[in-house]
Design a protein around this motif. Structure first.
Motif, PDB file in Angstrom:
ATOM      1  N   LEU A 160       0.842  -1.197   0.000  1.00 56.18           N
ATOM      2  CA  LEU A 160       0.000   0.000   0.000  1.00 56.18           C
ATOM      3  C   LEU A 160       0.878   1.247   0.000  1.00 56.18           C
ATOM      4  O   LEU A 160       2.095   1.188   0.206  1.00 56.18           O
ATOM      5  CB  LEU A 160      -0.922  -0.004   1.222  1.00 56.18           C
ATOM      6  CG  LEU A 160      -1.810  -1.253   1.396  1.00 56.18           C
ATOM      7  CD1 LEU A 160      -2.731  -1.095   2.605  1.00 56.18           C
ATOM      8  CD2 LEU A 160      -2.637  -1.524   0.143  1.00 56.18           C
ATOM      9  N   SER A 161       0.229   2.370  -0.212  1.00 53.21           N
ATOM     10  CA  SER A 161       0.975   3.635  -0.276  1.00 53.21           C
ATOM     11  C   SER A 161       1.268   4.151   1.132  1.00 53.21           C
ATOM     12  O   SER A 161       0.681   3.700   2.117  1.00 53.21           O
ATOM     13  CB  SER A 161       0.149   4.669  -1.031  1.00 53.21           C
ATOM     14  OG  SER A 161      -0.977   4.998  -0.242  1.00 53.21           O
ATOM     15  N   MET A 162       2.157   5.113   1.215  1.00 48.51           N
ATOM     16  CA  MET A 162       2.514   5.735   2.492  1.00 48.51           C
ATOM     17  C   MET A 162       1.290   6.307   3.202  1.00 48.51           C
ATOM     18  O   MET A 162       1.232   6.343   4.428  1.00 48.51           O
ATOM     19  CB  MET A 162       3.529   6.864   2.254  1.00 48.51           C
ATOM     20  CG  MET A 162       4.962   6.394   2.061  1.00 48.51           C
ATOM     21  SD  MET A 162       5.615   5.548   3.533  1.00 48.51           S
ATOM     22  CE  MET A 162       5.768   6.961   4.654  1.00 48.51           C
ATOM     23  N   GLU A 163       0.308   6.758   2.405  1.00 47.32           N
ATOM     24  CA  GLU A 163      -0.888   7.365   3.003  1.00 47.32           C
ATOM     25  C   GLU A 163      -1.672   6.357   3.837  1.00 47.32           C
ATOM     26  O   GLU A 163      -2.458   6.730   4.697  1.00 47.32           O
ATOM     27  CB  GLU A 163      -1.825   7.929   1.915  1.00 47.32           C
ATOM     28  CG  GLU A 163      -1.331   9.218   1.279  1.00 47.32           C
ATOM     29  CD  GLU A 163      -0.115   8.985   0.387  1.00 47.32           C
ATOM     30  OE1 GLU A 163      -0.149   8.047  -0.435  1.00 47.32           O
ATOM     31  OE2 GLU A 163       0.888   9.716   0.545  1.00 47.32           O
ATOM     32  N   GLU A 164      -1.472   5.088   3.536  1.00 48.35           N
ATOM     33  CA  GLU A 164      -2.254   4.075   4.247  1.00 48.35           C
ATOM     34  C   GLU A 164      -1.489   3.493   5.435  1.00 48.35           C
ATOM     35  O   GLU A 164      -1.916   2.521   6.044  1.00 48.35           O
ATOM     36  CB  GLU A 164      -2.684   2.982   3.268  1.00 48.35           C
ATOM     37  CG  GLU A 164      -3.677   3.539   2.254  1.00 48.35           C
ATOM     38  CD  GLU A 164      -4.042   2.547   1.165  1.00 48.35           C
ATOM     39  OE1 GLU A 164      -5.035   1.838   1.359  1.00 48.35           O
ATOM     40  OE2 GLU A 164      -3.332   2.475   0.149  1.00 48.35           O
ATOM     41  N   SER A 165      -0.390   4.103   5.748  1.00 48.48           N
ATOM     42  CA  SER A 165       0.437   3.634   6.865  1.00 48.48           C
ATOM     43  C   SER A 165      -0.272   3.795   8.214  1.00 48.48           C
ATOM     44  O   SER A 165      -1.080   4.705   8.407  1.00 48.48           O
ATOM     45  CB  SER A 165       1.737   4.445   6.846  1.00 48.48           C
ATOM     46  OG  SER A 165       2.325   4.434   8.113  1.00 48.48           O
TER      47      SER A 165
END
Lengths: 407, 407
Positions: B389-394
């Motif tokens: 997933l992307s960093m935004e979903e961390s």
């Protein structure tokens, strides 16, 4: 020869018990001879509560064989293969075969198993048929257990009801005619007088798969049944006969519970699966395990046949505690005298004070006391095989040979 | 070397799926390595509804390993054997091992499995842990499936969640270190796009026996399990891999149902017996068999894990009919949008008109439509393995490395 009007009517009346297997019969080796794929063994129950009562009569003035079941004539019965195997089989063993030539047979049978209870009555019924015929014609066995080979052709488990106490059904198969598939008494009903049985009649909406259909499907589809037959049951038979003979309830109870579970496991492994136990049955299992764990010993052992009813074996010293525990979780809906079959036992159960620690342990099963899940308790013990009754207890009119029993 | 204040935080976030076995894993061969007594195979479910999302971070400025589960720190986890096997195992496979020397690891994981649903989330959770660590350190497998041997040490069935589609877990045992006990993709998620799964979350009061405890008791006490392991499962694995590869739903469904039944049969043969299915589960089984019998073919196949929930496999062309049938017998208590997870599917199910002949057949199961017995339906299909997933979903703060997820 006397004319028809004057021909005598010979009669005999017997009662026969039911039995509850500890090592289960599940799977037919030979459908024609109705023989099993494995040995089984059962406790014969006392006849005071649950029994079949059968009168058999013979006369040359009867024009045809007739059968009444619970007061209603079953017109198909006289040509039914099971009925014929029992009746004709016993006639062949008559002490004086000439006496019965030209006679026809009337049979009237009833049982004291409430229909609502869903308790299998065929074992008692066919045992009573064979025993009544045997008493009528003074049958002489050519080898011990021969009469049980006839009862077996009526209903498999009926063969075990011809003896009291603890009775094995040897699967046989060495002989072409399966005459070695017969019942043998392991111990009589006096051997272990402390043994008790408590039957919990469990409510169930769903009609069960019949045993005959169910075991046929299991033989055809379960990939576990053959292993049970070959590798598990032989050892268990040795173990349980030893346990019963030594009155070792710990060993007897454990193998009884394990074999009940394995029978139901095989049913579940059948395709489509067969379910006989329901959530109430399983709750009884959980309570029994919690109770035994609390006691630190096996005080009660469950077993389930082809239906949801629980049979709990226990000992005289614990039977009141077991009854009180079960009545706590499965209380009566109406009058307790309609719920439990034995007044003295009711009194003891009602007086008994359950240990709070026990209830704490059994509460962990998740059971919350509620009425309606169990319909009836039968308190009973081991008893004898078929008993010959007096003429007064006959179900056939001695003058006409017609049924007199009305439910 | 930069000082602690300036040390970077490396992070990676993945999501991982759960899987539902068709040939069941039940029994450990080696407790230390967490390896199974038999092969198993499962369908990896789509992650859109049920998934674990895990962020792993490494930094030399972290002072200790930390784990947050569903937003709450689990302080025992960093010393937990399962956690360590996964984290340390992946670190050993890092492309550039030097880079991680002196780093500590933070992990935050949550799952979208409603707790109330009672659906096992450990498979997705440990698969996500291994996949997140692997993405973080760019792990290089020394042999295909090596990462799955690490996930397996977290939770057995987690190894199968590292691949999409239809995934086998080979039991292994030829190698001393059990490195051959690993997952292998049989077919990917694009191979059989018509396959569907419908999960019925069944209400149950009773807390189940944990899988680990249950299978240990089964291995110790069931006299049927070893036969299943030796003689039944090997043939079934061949049969079902062929069926899946050929998209033969009839064969796939039949072996799936039979193996579910056998797993529960082994549980019942355990002493004390283990019951995962309840009367509602069994009613679903009966309805499925009645439905298939009516259809003259297998259109739906049930499977049950260590709990009462039913998973029904079916095909796209029948999934609306299956859903409508189940919703007929197990209707919602509240809003249908809270009951079934997919709006488009709800619409199709509600529009669907069930055949009166079908209902006549399924009514014979004894089921009377009633709400409350099933809590939820999940409509889903097969899907891929873990996704990055992307960093935004961390779930971890990129500046502090602390958990940001709040349920």
């Amino acid at each position: 020869m006397s004319n028809q009007e004057e021909a005598p009517i010979y009669m005999a009346t017997v009662s026969a018990p039911t039995n509850i297997a500890c090592i289960k019969y599940w799977g037919k080796a030979d459908k024609h001879w109705n023989t099993p794929t494995n040995d089984s063994v059962s406790v014969t129950l006392d006849q005071s509560d649950l029994r079949a009562v059968t009168t058999a009569a013979a006369s040359s003035k009867f024009t045809q064989d007739r059968l009444w079941l619970n007061g209603i004539e079953d017109e198909g019965a006289p040509t039914n293969k099971r009925f014929r195997a029992c009746v004709d089989g016993v006639l062949k063993l008559a002490k004086n075969p000439q006496k019965w030539k030209g006679c026809k047979i009337h049979v009237s049978s009833y049982n004291t198993f409430p229909t609502a209870a869903g308790l299998a009555s065929s074992a008692a019924g066919y045992a009573a048929l064979v025993a009544a015929m045997s008493a009528l014609v003074d049958a002489q066995e050519e080898f011990p257990g021969q009469l049980s080979t006839l009862a077996r052709q009526g209903s498999g488990s009926a063969c075990r009801s011809l003896y009291g106490g603890f009775v094995a059904w040897r699967k046989g198969g060495e002989k072409e005619d399966w005459s070695d598939s017969l019942a043998q008494q392991v111990q009589d009903e006096h051997h272990w007088p402390e043994l008790r049985a408590l039957i919990l009649v469990v409510s169930d909406a769903k009609k069960d798969t019949s045993s005959t259909a169910g075991m046929s499907t299991s033989v055809a589809t379960s990939t576990l049944l053959q292993h049970r037959i070959d590798k598990v049951v032989p050892d268990r038979m040795i173990e349980i006969e030893k346990a019963f003979s030594e009155k070792d309830f710990e060993a007897f109870g454990k193998v009884t519970m394990r074999d009940s579970n394995q029978f139901h496991a095989v049913c579940m492994d059948t395709y489509p699966p067969i379910f006989y136990m329901n959530d109430i049955s399983r709750m009884v299992v959980r309570i029994v395990h919690a109770y035994n764990a609390w006691a630190g010993e096996i005080r009660a052992a469950y077993t389930f046949d082809a239906g949801p009813n629980a049979v709990l074996y226990t000992l005289d010293q614990y039977v009141v505690e077991v009854g009180a525990l079960m009545k706590h979780y499965f209380p009566e809906t109406g009058a307790v005298s309609d719920y439990i079959n034995n007044a003295e036992y009711i009194e003891q159960v009602q007086k008994f004070s359950l240990s709070p620690e026990l209830l704490e342990a059994t509460d962990k099963t998740g059971r919350v006391p509620a009425s309606g899940d169990v319909k009836q308790f039968y308190y009973t013990k081991s008893g004898p095989g078929p008993l010959t009754l007096s003429m007064e207890e006959s179900n056939l009119d001695p003058k006409t040979g017609l049924n007199t029993y009305q439910p």
